[in-house]
Design an enzyme around this catalytic site. Structure first.
Site, PDB file in Angstrom:
ATOM      1  N   LEU A   1       0.825  -1.213   0.000  1.00  0.00           N
ATOM      2  CA  LEU A   1       0.000   0.000   0.000  1.00  0.00           C
ATOM      3  C   LEU A   1       0.860   1.265   0.000  1.00  0.00           C
ATOM      4  O   LEU A   1       1.888   1.338   0.664  1.00  0.00           O
ATOM      5  CB  LEU A   1      -0.912   0.003   1.230  1.00  0.00           C
ATOM      6  CG  LEU A   1      -1.895  -1.176   1.321  1.00  0.00           C
ATOM      7  CD1 LEU A   1      -2.816  -1.003   2.538  1.00  0.00           C
ATOM      8  CD2 LEU A   1      -2.714  -1.360   0.057  1.00  0.00           C
TER       9      LEU A   1
ATOM     10  N   GLY B   1      -1.497   6.385  -2.693  1.00  0.00           N
ATOM     11  CA  GLY B   1      -2.586   6.273  -3.672  1.00  0.00           C
ATOM     12  C   GLY B   1      -3.698   5.373  -3.150  1.00  0.00           C
ATOM     13  O   GLY B   1      -4.884   5.707  -3.231  1.00  0.00           O
ATOM     14  N   HIS B   2      -3.318   4.221  -2.580  1.00  0.00           N
ATOM     15  CA  HIS B   2      -4.335   3.331  -2.005  1.00  0.00           C
ATOM     16  C   HIS B   2      -5.050   4.025  -0.843  1.00  0.00           C
ATOM     17  O   HIS B   2      -6.267   3.906  -0.684  1.00  0.00           O
ATOM     18  CB  HIS B   2      -3.686   2.060  -1.455  1.00  0.00           C
ATOM     19  CG  HIS B   2      -3.049   1.182  -2.488  1.00  0.00           C
ATOM     20  ND1 HIS B   2      -1.689   0.997  -2.559  1.00  0.00           N
ATOM     21  CD2 HIS B   2      -3.589   0.429  -3.473  1.00  0.00           C
ATOM     22  CE1 HIS B   2      -1.414   0.149  -3.551  1.00  0.00           C
ATOM     23  NE2 HIS B   2      -2.551  -0.196  -4.124  1.00  0.00           N
TER      24      HIS B   2
ATOM     25  N   LYS C   1      -5.601   5.169 -12.247  1.00  0.00           N
ATOM     26  CA  LYS C   1      -4.340   4.858 -12.933  1.00  0.00           C
ATOM     27  C   LYS C   1      -4.534   3.589 -13.763  1.00  0.00           C
ATOM     28  O   LYS C   1      -4.074   3.491 -14.886  1.00  0.00           O
ATOM     29  CB  LYS C   1      -3.177   4.684 -11.968  1.00  0.00           C
ATOM     30  CG  LYS C   1      -1.863   4.481 -12.736  1.00  0.00           C
ATOM     31  CD  LYS C   1      -0.669   4.530 -11.852  1.00  0.00           C
ATOM     32  CE  LYS C   1      -0.466   3.239 -11.109  1.00  0.00           C
ATOM     33  NZ  LYS C   1      -0.191   2.102 -12.043  1.00  0.00           N
ATOM     34  N   ASP C   2      -5.241   2.623 -13.177  1.00  0.00           N
ATOM     35  CA  ASP C   2      -5.642   1.430 -13.933  1.00  0.00           C
ATOM     36  C   ASP C   2      -6.959   1.762 -14.623  1.00  0.00           C
ATOM     37  O   ASP C   2      -8.015   1.206 -14.295  1.00  0.00           O
ATOM     38  CB  ASP C   2      -5.793   0.241 -12.979  1.00  0.00           C
ATOM     39  CG  ASP C   2      -4.449  -0.169 -12.392  1.00  0.00           C
ATOM     40  OD1 ASP C   2      -3.623  -0.681 -13.137  1.00  0.00           O
ATOM     41  OD2 ASP C   2      -4.232   0.070 -11.188  1.00  0.00           O
TER      42      ASP C   2
ATOM     43  N   VAL D   1      -3.207   9.543  -8.195  1.00  0.00           N
ATOM     44  CA  VAL D   1      -2.416  10.276  -7.193  1.00  0.00           C
ATOM     45  C   VAL D   1      -0.962  10.253  -7.675  1.00  0.00           C
ATOM     46  O   VAL D   1      -0.445   9.200  -8.061  1.00  0.00           O
ATOM     47  CB  VAL D   1      -2.530   9.617  -5.801  1.00  0.00           C
ATOM     48  CG1 VAL D   1      -1.710  10.391  -4.773  1.00  0.00           C
ATOM     49  CG2 VAL D   1      -3.999   9.543  -5.369  1.00  0.00           C
TER      50      VAL D   1
ATOM     51  N   SER E   1       2.604   4.014  -7.719  1.00  0.00           N
ATOM     52  CA  SER E   1       2.383   2.622  -8.105  1.00  0.00           C
ATOM     53  C   SER E   1       3.221   1.736  -7.202  1.00  0.00           C
ATOM     54  O   SER E   1       4.353   2.097  -6.858  1.00  0.00           O
ATOM     55  CB  SER E   1       2.831   2.417  -9.557  1.00  0.00           C
ATOM     56  OG  SER E   1       2.963   1.033  -9.842  1.00  0.00           O
ATOM     57  N   SER E   2       2.682   0.590  -6.850  1.00  0.00           N
ATOM     58  CA  SER E   2       3.471  -0.355  -6.049  1.00  0.00           C
ATOM     59  C   SER E   2       4.726  -0.767  -6.814  1.00  0.00           C
ATOM     60  O   SER E   2       5.736  -1.124  -6.224  1.00  0.00           O
ATOM     61  CB  SER E   2       2.640  -1.601  -5.717  1.00  0.00           C
ATOM     62  OG  SER E   2       1.474  -1.210  -5.021  1.00  0.00           O
ATOM     63  N   ARG E   3       4.657  -0.725  -8.145  1.00  0.00           N
ATOM     64  CA  ARG E   3       5.803  -1.154  -8.956  1.00  0.00           C
ATOM     65  C   ARG E   3       6.910  -0.092  -8.996  1.00  0.00           C
ATOM     66  O   ARG E   3       8.022  -0.399  -9.435  1.00  0.00           O
ATOM     67  CB  ARG E   3       5.347  -1.513 -10.366  1.00  0.00           C
ATOM     68  CG  ARG E   3       4.508  -2.799 -10.376  1.00  0.00           C
ATOM     69  CD  ARG E   3       4.146  -3.257 -11.770  1.00  0.00           C
ATOM     70  NE  ARG E   3       3.608  -4.600 -11.755  1.00  0.00           N
ATOM     71  CZ  ARG E   3       2.289  -4.900 -11.816  1.00  0.00           C
ATOM     72  NH1 ARG E   3       1.388  -3.947 -11.903  1.00  0.00           N
ATOM     73  NH2 ARG E   3       1.896  -6.158 -11.786  1.00  0.00           N
TER      74      ARG E   3
END
Ligand code: PAF
Length: 285
Positions: free
Chosen positions: A33, A36-37, A150-151, A177, A186-188
């Site tokens: 997380l 953004g989450h 974002k997705d 965000v 992004s988590s990535r």
């Protein structure tokens, strides 16, 4: 904060909240997380949910061969702490064998809106997403579910699934965000070393170039795509797509358009990043 690992226990918690007159807000995630989450959690409250539930599940079904399922960051303790600090009421943390018991043979498939862009470059990805989210919705019951834009295509696909199946879920899309320099959270992003992190800004530069031209009156779809593509081409190792699409159906556009979403996906080493911008709809990044 309650934490449940089975759909039955999670459903009982959500049912109890509804029985007590509360509205359930759902934020489905794969963990790792970030802000953004957490903005989605806040948004669930703004959307009227006074009982906020987060699901954390790295869904094997939505990763293709050679993708990052194995190395996807798993940070459960930190995630739970972040949820607690944000006032989340309940977290659902199923394991793959709970979600997909021996012999699991069902798939939820949305056609049309899934076929281009992410769908074309990640075969099977959206079937994995819609299957798991249908299960998560079923485990939650009536709720408002918040997804990050974002997705973008995922958000549209899930809205279509929910409408087509008549699920008792209100779908809300939250704006992207971004970091201060514009990079979408992004988590990535945690895969990126400092050089790659800098090069990743090619996505934002592309979107800003298109937004500038849009503001100056450009409506030619190919020219806007070209402007968005140039900095990505210069900075990234490989592009999957930089394309404009209809903001709802994700269908290709005629030569000129008054509303569009510009979407991009590109690779930096082993990391694949996506970003997008709605034109004629959204504030610029
Ligand atoms: O966007 C994500 O994190 C995932 O695709 C989702 C919606 C949680 C399904 O696994």
């Amino acid at each position: 904060m309650e934490v449940h690992a089975t759909p039955e226990a999670f459903r009982a918690a959500c049912d109890a909240a509804r029985a007590g007159g509360r509205r359930v807000g759902l934020v489905p995630t794969m963990g790792a997380l970030h802000d953004g989450h957490l903005a989605l959690v806040d948004h669930a409250r703004a959307a009227g949910a006074d009982y906020r539930a987060v699901t954390i599940f790295v869904n094997p079904l939505q990763f293709g061969e050679g993708e990052d399922f194995g190395r996807y960051p798993r940070t459960l303790e930190a995630d739970l702490e972040a949820c607690r600090a944000r006032g989340v009421d309940c977290v659902f943390t199923p394991t793959p064998d709970v979600m997909y018991p021996e012999g699991f043979a069902t798939s939820v498939r949305v056609t049309g809106v899934t076929e281009r862009l992410e769908g074309a470059h990640r075969p099977g990805h959206f079937d994995g997403v819609t299957t798991v989210v249908a299960k998560l919705f079923h485990a939650t019951g009536p709720c408002v579910a918040v997804f990050g834009r974002k997705d973008y295509q995922q958000w549209r696909v899930l809205a279509r699934m929910t409408r087509d199946l008549g699920l008792p879920v209100e779908i809300v899309g939250h704006p992207i965000v971004r970091e201060r320099d514009g990079l979408a959270l992004s988590s990535r992003n945690r895969y990126l070393d400092p050089d790659a992190r800098q090069r990743a800004l090619g996505l934002v530069e592309g979107l800003r170039a298109a937004a500038d031209a849009w503001d100056a009156g450009e409506r030619d779809v190919a020219r806007l795509e070209g402007l968005a593509r140039t900095p990505v081409e210069a900075r990234f190792d490989r592009i999957d797509y930089v394309a404009a699409a209809d903001p709802e159906s994700l269908a290709p556009l005629p030569e000129r358009a008054e509303q569009m979403v510009l979407l991009m996906a590109a690779h930096l080493g082993g990391t694949r990043l996506i970003d997008n911008l709605e034109l004629g709809v959204d504030p610029r990044p």
